[in-house]
Write a protein that holds these residues in place. Structure first.
Motif, PDB file in Angstrom:
ATOM      1  N   ILE A   6       0.868  -1.048  -0.012  1.00 52.93           N
ATOM      2  CA  ILE A   6       0.076  -0.049   0.138  1.00 52.93           C
ATOM      3  C   ILE A   6       0.972   1.175  -0.146  1.00 52.93           C
ATOM      4  N   ASP A   7       0.531   2.125  -0.862  1.00 54.31           N
ATOM      5  CA  ASP A   7       0.957   3.471  -0.905  1.00 54.31           C
ATOM      6  C   ASP A   7       0.059   4.524  -0.474  1.00 54.31           C
ATOM      7  N   TYR A   8      -0.037   5.053   0.607  1.00 51.93           N
ATOM      8  CA  TYR A   8      -0.988   5.686   1.328  1.00 51.93           C
ATOM      9  C   TYR A   8      -0.965   7.155   1.034  1.00 51.93           C
ATOM     10  N   GLY A   9      -1.851   7.928   0.444  1.00 55.32           N
ATOM     11  CA  GLY A   9      -1.972   9.173   0.171  1.00 55.32           C
ATOM     12  C   GLY A   9      -3.009   9.959   0.295  1.00 55.32           C
ATOM     13  N   ASP A  10      -2.862  11.438   0.392  1.00 54.58           N
ATOM     14  CA  ASP A  10      -4.169  11.950   0.568  1.00 54.58           C
ATOM     15  C   ASP A  10      -5.353  11.907  -0.271  1.00 54.58           C
ATOM     16  N   ALA A  11      -5.088  11.754  -1.660  1.00 56.41           N
ATOM     17  CA  ALA A  11      -6.016  11.733  -2.579  1.00 56.41           C
ATOM     18  C   ALA A  11      -6.233  10.255  -2.993  1.00 56.41           C
ATOM     19  N   ARG A  12      -5.199   9.391  -3.043  1.00 55.97           N
ATOM     20  CA  ARG A  12      -5.100   8.313  -3.850  1.00 55.97           C
ATOM     21  C   ARG A  12      -4.345   7.087  -2.935  1.00 55.97           C
ATOM     22  N   VAL A  13      -4.858   5.974  -2.991  1.00 54.35           N
ATOM     23  CA  VAL A  13      -3.906   4.829  -2.389  1.00 54.35           C
ATOM     24  C   VAL A  13      -3.568   3.745  -3.323  1.00 54.35           C
ATOM     25  N   ILE A  56       0.151  -7.140   4.815  1.00 54.08           N
ATOM     26  CA  ILE A  56       0.027  -6.112   4.345  1.00 54.08           C
ATOM     27  C   ILE A  56       1.376  -4.979   4.658  1.00 54.08           C
ATOM     28  N   VAL A  57       1.658  -4.652   3.628  1.00 55.09           N
ATOM     29  CA  VAL A  57       2.943  -3.786   3.662  1.00 55.09           C
ATOM     30  C   VAL A  57       2.774  -2.295   3.285  1.00 55.09           C
ATOM     31  N   VAL A  58       2.920  -1.345   4.321  1.00 56.87           N
ATOM     32  CA  VAL A  58       2.522  -0.067   4.080  1.00 56.87           C
ATOM     33  C   VAL A  58       3.618   0.882   4.019  1.00 56.87           C
ATOM     34  N   GLY A  59       3.647   1.660   3.151  1.00 57.12           N
ATOM     35  CA  GLY A  59       4.898   2.554   2.881  1.00 57.12           C
ATOM     36  C   GLY A  59       4.733   3.633   3.877  1.00 57.12           C
ATOM     37  N   MET A  60       5.865   3.913   4.514  1.00 52.19           N
ATOM     38  CA  MET A  60       5.947   5.106   5.581  1.00 52.19           C
ATOM     39  C   MET A  60       6.878   6.195   4.946  1.00 52.19           C
ATOM     40  N   PRO A  61       5.981   7.185   4.694  1.00 52.81           N
ATOM     41  CA  PRO A  61       6.932   8.490   4.043  1.00 52.81           C
ATOM     42  C   PRO A  61       7.581   9.198   4.922  1.00 52.81           C
ATOM     43  N   LEU A  62       8.818   8.949   4.952  1.00 52.12           N
ATOM     44  CA  LEU A  62       9.731   9.762   5.715  1.00 52.12           C
ATOM     45  C   LEU A  62      10.422  10.885   5.045  1.00 52.12           C
ATOM     46  N   ASN A  63      10.981  11.894   5.666  1.00 51.91           N
ATOM     47  CA  ASN A  63      11.892  12.683   4.686  1.00 51.91           C
ATOM     48  C   ASN A  63      13.127  12.151   4.524  1.00 51.91           C
TER      49      ASN A  63
END
Length: 137
Positions: A6-13, A56-63
């Protein structure tokens, strides 16, 4: 058993799946959030009933420094919802730094029409997240 990325985003996943042997990852789809995680969770229910998935593998958006951002906090809230709803399933978190950049490079290399890019960038990012997980294992 397959893994789901899963690439979780504000508008789309973006959603990706491994093959049954967990050797490769393929993009499955992009879910339009429409401002609600309920839409995403409802679609995940359908996907989980269709495929045998154990992780389930979720991407964590780190800087770039590896620090959490506001976006990471929202992702953590979504992960919490996943853990509550799918409490018998393994849920993994992967550093997703630069996956969107890599997805855009891939689309540019493949000369994807710019109007189609926003609808598939998250799915391609989910593939990269899942590939990172597979390669770590």
């Amino acid at each position: 058993m397959r893994k789901l990325g899963i690439d979780y985003g504000d508008a789309r996943v973006g959603i990706a799946l491994t093959d049954p042997l967990n050797i490769t990852a393929q993009g499955l789809e992009t879910i339009q959030r429409n401002g609600s995680d309920k839409v995403v969770l409802r679609r995940l229910d359908e996907i989980l009933s269709e495929y045998e998935i154990d992780t389930i593998v979720v991407g964590m958006p780190l800087n770039l420094k590896g620090e959490k951002t506001v976006r990471a906090e929202k992702t953590e809230q979504f992960i919490h919802k996943l853990k509550c709803k799918y409490n018998k399933m393994k849920i993994e978190i992967i550093d997703e730094r630069l996956t969107t950049v890599a997805a855009h490079k891939t689309m540019n290399f493949l000369d994807v029409n710019k109007n189609k890019k926003k609808n598939i960038v998250d799915t391609i990012s989910a593939v990269y997240i899942l590939e990172t997980y597979i390669n770590k294992k």
